[in-house]
Each structure stands twice: as C-alpha cells, then as structure tokens.
Design a protein around this motif. Structure first.
Motif, short mmCIF file in Angstrom:
data_model
loop_
_atom_site.label_atom_id
_atom_site.label_comp_id
_atom_site.label_asym_id
_atom_site.label_seq_id
_atom_site.Cartn_x
_atom_site.Cartn_y
_atom_site.Cartn_z
N LYS A 17 55.90 -43.15 8.31
CA LYS A 17 56.16 -44.15 9.33
C LYS A 17 55.31 -43.88 10.58
CE LYS A 17 59.63 -46.74 11.75
NZ LYS A 17 61.02 -47.06 11.91
N GLN A 18 55.15 -42.64 10.93
CA GLN A 18 54.33 -42.29 12.09
C GLN A 18 52.88 -42.72 11.86
OE1 GLN A 18 54.07 -38.06 12.77
NE2 GLN A 18 53.90 -38.35 14.97
N ALA A 19 52.38 -42.53 10.66
CA ALA A 19 50.99 -42.85 10.36
C ALA A 19 50.76 -44.34 10.12
CB ALA A 19 50.53 -42.06 9.14
N MET A 20 51.71 -44.99 9.45
CA MET A 20 51.51 -46.37 9.02
C MET A 20 52.26 -47.40 9.87
SD MET A 20 49.42 -45.99 6.51
CE MET A 20 49.42 -47.59 5.74
N GLY A 21 53.25 -46.96 10.61
CA GLY A 21 54.04 -47.89 11.40
C GLY A 21 55.15 -48.56 10.62
N LEU A 22 55.28 -48.20 9.35
CA LEU A 22 56.30 -48.75 8.45
C LEU A 22 56.85 -47.63 7.59
CD1 LEU A 22 54.16 -51.68 7.02
CD2 LEU A 22 56.01 -51.96 8.65
N THR A 23 58.09 -47.80 7.13
CA THR A 23 58.61 -46.85 6.15
C THR A 23 57.90 -47.10 4.82
OG1 THR A 23 60.37 -48.30 5.35
CG2 THR A 23 60.88 -46.87 7.27
N PRO A 24 57.94 -46.15 3.89
CA PRO A 24 57.32 -46.39 2.59
C PRO A 24 57.86 -47.65 1.91
CG PRO A 24 57.82 -44.06 2.82
CD PRO A 24 58.43 -44.76 4.00
N ARG A 25 59.16 -47.87 2.00
CA ARG A 25 59.76 -49.07 1.39
C ARG A 25 59.23 -50.34 2.04
NH1 ARG A 25 63.55 -51.56 -1.46
NH2 ARG A 25 64.98 -53.04 -0.53
N GLN A 26 59.16 -50.37 3.36
CA GLN A 26 58.63 -51.54 4.07
C GLN A 26 57.17 -51.78 3.69
OE1 GLN A 26 59.47 -50.12 8.01
NE2 GLN A 26 61.27 -51.44 8.25
N TYR A 27 56.42 -50.71 3.53
CA TYR A 27 55.01 -50.83 3.15
C TYR A 27 54.88 -51.45 1.75
CZ TYR A 27 50.23 -49.56 1.97
OH TYR A 27 48.93 -49.61 1.57
N VAL A 28 55.68 -50.98 0.81
CA VAL A 28 55.64 -51.52 -0.55
C VAL A 28 56.04 -52.99 -0.54
CG1 VAL A 28 56.71 -51.38 -2.84
CG2 VAL A 28 55.95 -49.31 -1.70
N ILE A 29 57.06 -53.34 0.21
CA ILE A 29 57.48 -54.74 0.31
C ILE A 29 56.35 -55.59 0.86
CG2 ILE A 29 58.99 -56.31 1.60
CD1 ILE A 29 61.22 -54.16 1.24
N ARG A 30 55.71 -55.12 1.92
CA ARG A 30 54.59 -55.87 2.50
C ARG A 30 53.47 -56.06 1.47
NH1 ARG A 30 52.06 -54.34 8.18
NH2 ARG A 30 53.93 -55.41 8.86
N CYS A 31 53.17 -55.03 0.72
CA CYS A 31 52.14 -55.13 -0.31
C CYS A 31 52.51 -56.16 -1.38
CB CYS A 31 51.89 -53.77 -0.95
SG CYS A 31 51.05 -52.60 0.13
N ARG A 32 53.76 -56.14 -1.81
CA ARG A 32 54.22 -57.10 -2.83
C ARG A 32 54.12 -58.54 -2.32
NH1 ARG A 32 59.74 -55.31 -5.61
NH2 ARG A 32 59.00 -56.49 -7.39
N ILE A 33 54.50 -58.75 -1.06
CA ILE A 33 54.44 -60.10 -0.48
C ILE A 33 52.99 -60.55 -0.37
CG2 ILE A 33 54.82 -61.42 1.66
CD1 ILE A 33 57.36 -61.03 0.01
N GLU A 34 52.09 -59.68 0.09
CA GLU A 34 50.68 -60.05 0.22
C GLU A 34 50.07 -60.33 -1.15
OE1 GLU A 34 49.16 -60.86 3.05
OE2 GLU A 34 51.14 -60.48 3.93
N THR A 35 50.44 -59.56 -2.15
CA THR A 35 49.96 -59.82 -3.51
C THR A 35 50.49 -61.15 -4.00
OG1 THR A 35 49.82 -57.46 -3.98
CG2 THR A 35 49.89 -58.93 -5.88
N ALA A 36 51.75 -61.42 -3.74
CA ALA A 36 52.34 -62.70 -4.15
C ALA A 36 51.60 -63.87 -3.50
CB ALA A 36 53.82 -62.75 -3.76
N LYS A 37 51.26 -63.75 -2.24
CA LYS A 37 50.54 -64.82 -1.55
C LYS A 37 49.18 -65.06 -2.19
CE LYS A 37 52.64 -64.28 3.01
NZ LYS A 37 52.39 -63.86 4.41
N ARG A 38 48.47 -63.98 -2.53
CA ARG A 38 47.16 -64.14 -3.18
C ARG A 38 47.32 -64.80 -4.55
NH1 ARG A 38 46.39 -59.07 -1.06
NH2 ARG A 38 46.76 -58.05 -3.04
N LEU A 39 48.34 -64.39 -5.30
CA LEU A 39 48.55 -64.97 -6.62
C LEU A 39 49.00 -66.42 -6.54
CD1 LEU A 39 50.20 -61.94 -8.46
CD2 LEU A 39 47.86 -62.80 -8.73
N LEU A 40 49.76 -66.76 -5.51
CA LEU A 40 50.21 -68.15 -5.35
C LEU A 40 49.03 -69.08 -5.06
CD1 LEU A 40 53.49 -67.54 -3.36
CD2 LEU A 40 53.33 -68.64 -5.61
N ALA A 41 47.96 -68.55 -4.53
CA ALA A 41 46.77 -69.35 -4.28
C ALA A 41 46.05 -69.72 -5.58
CB ALA A 41 45.82 -68.62 -3.34
N LYS A 42 46.36 -69.01 -6.65
CA LYS A 42 45.77 -69.30 -7.96
C LYS A 42 46.71 -70.25 -8.69
CE LYS A 42 43.58 -64.82 -8.24
NZ LYS A 42 43.36 -63.62 -9.04
N TRP A 43 46.38 -71.50 -8.66
CA TRP A 43 47.24 -72.52 -9.23
C TRP A 43 47.43 -72.40 -10.73
CZ3 TRP A 43 50.26 -76.17 -6.85
CH2 TRP A 43 50.13 -76.22 -5.46
#
Length: 81
Positions: A17-43
């Motif tokens: 959290k000190q290094a990334m500004g997020l807990t590991p869980r929050q970081y993984v969630i953010r990654c999953r959401i960003e991946t979902a957004k990229r995949l949603l752009a692929k119709w």
C-alpha cells in the motif's frame, strides 16, 4: 505474495500500500476492471465470454462486480464507447 517475499501478510500489505497507494486486493480489483473495459471494447466478445475470461462465476456476478466499481453495467459501458 507475502510468502514469496518471505514477510508476514500484514507487513506485505503495508509495504504494498505504501508503494502502490492501494492494498493488494484493491490493486487486483482495479486490474480486473481495466481488463474488463478493454475487453468490452471488443464487440466480438460477449459479456458472458468476458466474465469467463476474468474468472467470474457467472455473468450476473461479473455485472454486479462491474457496476459496484464503475457505477454502470458492462452493457451500458459498452454502449457508451
């Protein structure tokens, strides 16, 4: 991850959290959401296929997760692209 770093989970979480500004869980969630957004752009991928790729147990679980973290459903996000 803490075991690989050979430190306690508590200490690992604090350092992460000190290094990334997020807990590991929050970081993984953010990654999953960003991946979902990229995949949603692929119709060519259905929302069910996207939820499967991201490891959700069902389409509805993915939709609930996505809405909780973005404020809109995957379908609404895709329409807005």
């Amino acid at each position: 991850m803490a075991a690989v770093a050979q430190i306690s989970p508590y200490h690992f979480t604090r350092l992460f959290k000190q290094a990334m500004g997020l807990t590991p869980r929050q970081y993984v969630i953010r990654c999953r959401i960003e991946t979902a957004k990229r995949l949603l752009a692929k119709w060519e991928l259905s929302i069910t296929e996207i939820s499967d790729r991201l490891g959700f147990t069902s389409h509805s679980h993915f939709t609930t997760f996505f809405r909780k973290h973005t404020g809109i459903t995957p379908t609404a996000y895709r329409r807005g692209l």
